[in-house]
Design an enzyme around this catalytic site. Structure first.
Site, PDB file in Angstrom:
ATOM      1  N   ASP A  77      -5.183  -7.776  -4.162  1.00  0.00           N
ATOM      2  CA  ASP A  77      -5.597  -7.545  -2.777  1.00  0.00           C
ATOM      3  C   ASP A  77      -7.009  -8.041  -2.481  1.00  0.00           C
ATOM      4  OD1 ASP A  77      -5.656  -6.689  -0.172  1.00  0.00           O
ATOM      5  OD2 ASP A  77      -5.464  -4.557  -0.589  1.00  0.00           O
ATOM      6  N   HIS A 133       0.805  -1.234   0.000  1.00  0.00           N
ATOM      7  CA  HIS A 133       0.000   0.000   0.000  1.00  0.00           C
ATOM      8  C   HIS A 133       0.836   1.282   0.000  1.00  0.00           C
ATOM      9  CE1 HIS A 133      -3.550  -2.361   0.152  1.00  0.00           C
ATOM     10  NE2 HIS A 133      -3.351  -2.789   1.386  1.00  0.00           N
TER      11      HIS A 133
END
Ligand code: ZN
Length: 412
Positions: free
Chosen positions: A290, A245
């Site tokens: 993800d 991230h």
């Protein structure tokens, strides 16, 4: 010996080669030559590129697709409640069915290696699921000690390490990785234990880092440092580390990550779905699906550049070839498979042909092939997928999984 003849192939540079013959033996590329005759080889249409590495996946979250999008859908934190409710309903049989169907959807999208960041800990189920979908996996077993659901928890970091060590020996399609779930879920002393364990076995080490402003604020008030600085202090940063991230990175975080030789895994389709923000690409870039909001590595790759355009008002920070490298070579390296992610002799025989006769890519000129694929292809343009020298997808169909039917059956 199996042989494939590619109309066009990307061998890692800025352009493409025509008429590329790839001969495979023992799961590796034995020989590769440009300007070759088609002969008796299996024909791969369009552009052939190395197989994609999906560097950050939580397979089970595929079951949330489309179910969290209502206008009152709230924030990352309310989404997390829905995700926990799903996770707590899983048993190993359900985890297997969901993961097998999801990994098969990844195979259809050209993904030949997945980094499964696993905090549900149905390890045997996901290992079998990857094998049965025909793809490689790095099982990134996450240490999760505080917060979230009790059922994710190991008693302490030493208990985590003992459990992970007991997973060996693994079958040939799986390698082991370690993860510190996040600084929310693992205290600094325990993070140091995980980092030391990963270093002792030279394992890839991943962590969610700075996904949310609240995570940074809490970390700063508790430890007086950013999440990445806390992880650095715990000895986590190295060329085996991946920060997933990196959305709320400070300039110093970005510098620290890049200086350590680590990777930064952006998951743009998830980060925009959860209203997280735009990740800060720093260090060596990799990509992940993800939350499985969509499974499409072309979309992840172009989003990095397109989000930068929105943020900076400048086009062309990343070239198409840079983004393809992030989706292939960098991902393989970050997941502990340095012999994959490229089309060259001796490399793993993992590759993907993207057809040019569909509506999205018809009319593509060879000199524009890389940019056309990165900026306009969709997962549905993947024609053929070869993993370990064996064809697992041909003509856009998985050869041994009825993917849509299995997804339907696995998602209640
Ligand atoms: Zn994640």
């Amino acid at each position: 010996m199996t042989a494939y003849w590619c109309e066009l192939a990307w061998l890692g540079g800025s352009g493409v080669e025509a008429g590329v013959l790839i001969e495979c033996a023992g799961g590796r590329i034995a020989r590769i030559a440009s300007g070759a005759q088609e002969g008796a080889a299996e024909r791969l249409p369009g552009l052939t590129v190395p197989g994609f590495a999906n560097a950050h996946s939580h397979a089970f979250q595929r079951a949330l697709r489309g179910r969290t999008q209502a206008p009152s859908g709230g924030s990352f934190w309310t989404w997390r409640e829905q995700m926990y409710a799903l996770a707590s309903s899983l048993d190993p049989d359900r985890s297997y069915a969901l993961a097998r169907a999801t990994f098969a959807e990844m195979a259809l999208a050209g993904i030949t290696l997945v980094g499964e960041f696993d905090y549900v800990h149905h390890s045997r189920a996901v290992i079998s699921a990857a094998a049965d979908a025909g793809i490689r996996m790095t099982l990134i077993d996450a240490c999760y000690l505080h917060g979230g659901l009790d059922r994710f928890h190991d008693a302490d970091a030493d208990a985590w390490a003992a459990r992970v060590a007991s997973l060996e020996p693994l079958p040939p399609h799986v390698r082991l990785g370690a993860a510190i779930h996040s600084v929310r879920a693992v205290d600094p002393e325990s993070a140091a234990v995980v980092a030391a364990f990963a270093a002792s076995l030279e394992l890839p080490l991943h962590a969610h880092v700075s996904e949310q402003p609240a995570e940074n604020e809490e970390c700063l008030s508790r430890h007086g440092a950013t999440p990445l600085a806390v992880l650095a202090e715990a000895g986590a940063l190295s060329e085996r580390f991946t920060a997933v991230h990196a959305t709320y990175f400070s300039d110093e975080d970005a510098r620290l990550l890049a200086a350590s030789g680590a990777y930064c895994c952006l998951c743009p389709t998830t980060e925009r779905d959860l209203a997280d923000g735009i990740g800060v690409p720093s260090g060596r870039l990799t990509l992940g699906s993800d939350s499985q909001a969509v499974i499409d590595m072309f979309e992840e790759a172009r989003a990095v550049e397109l989000d930068e355009r929105l943020r900076t008002g400048v086009r062309g920070v990343y070239a198409g070839a840079d983004l393809l490298r992030a989706a292939t070579l960098n991902g393989y390296q970050s997941l502990g498979w340095p012999e994959g992610g490229r089309l060259e002799e001796g490399a793993l025989a993992d590759f993907v042909a993207v057809r040019f006769d569909g509506v999205r890519l018809a009319g593509t000129r060879p000199e524009d092939a890389v940019d056309a694929v990165v900026f306009a292809a969709g997962a549905g343009d993947v024609d053929t997928v070869v993993a370990g020298g064996a064809t697992i997808v041909r003509g856009g169909r998985h050869l041994y999984v009825d993917v849509a039917a299995e997804l339907e059956a696995a998602i209640p």
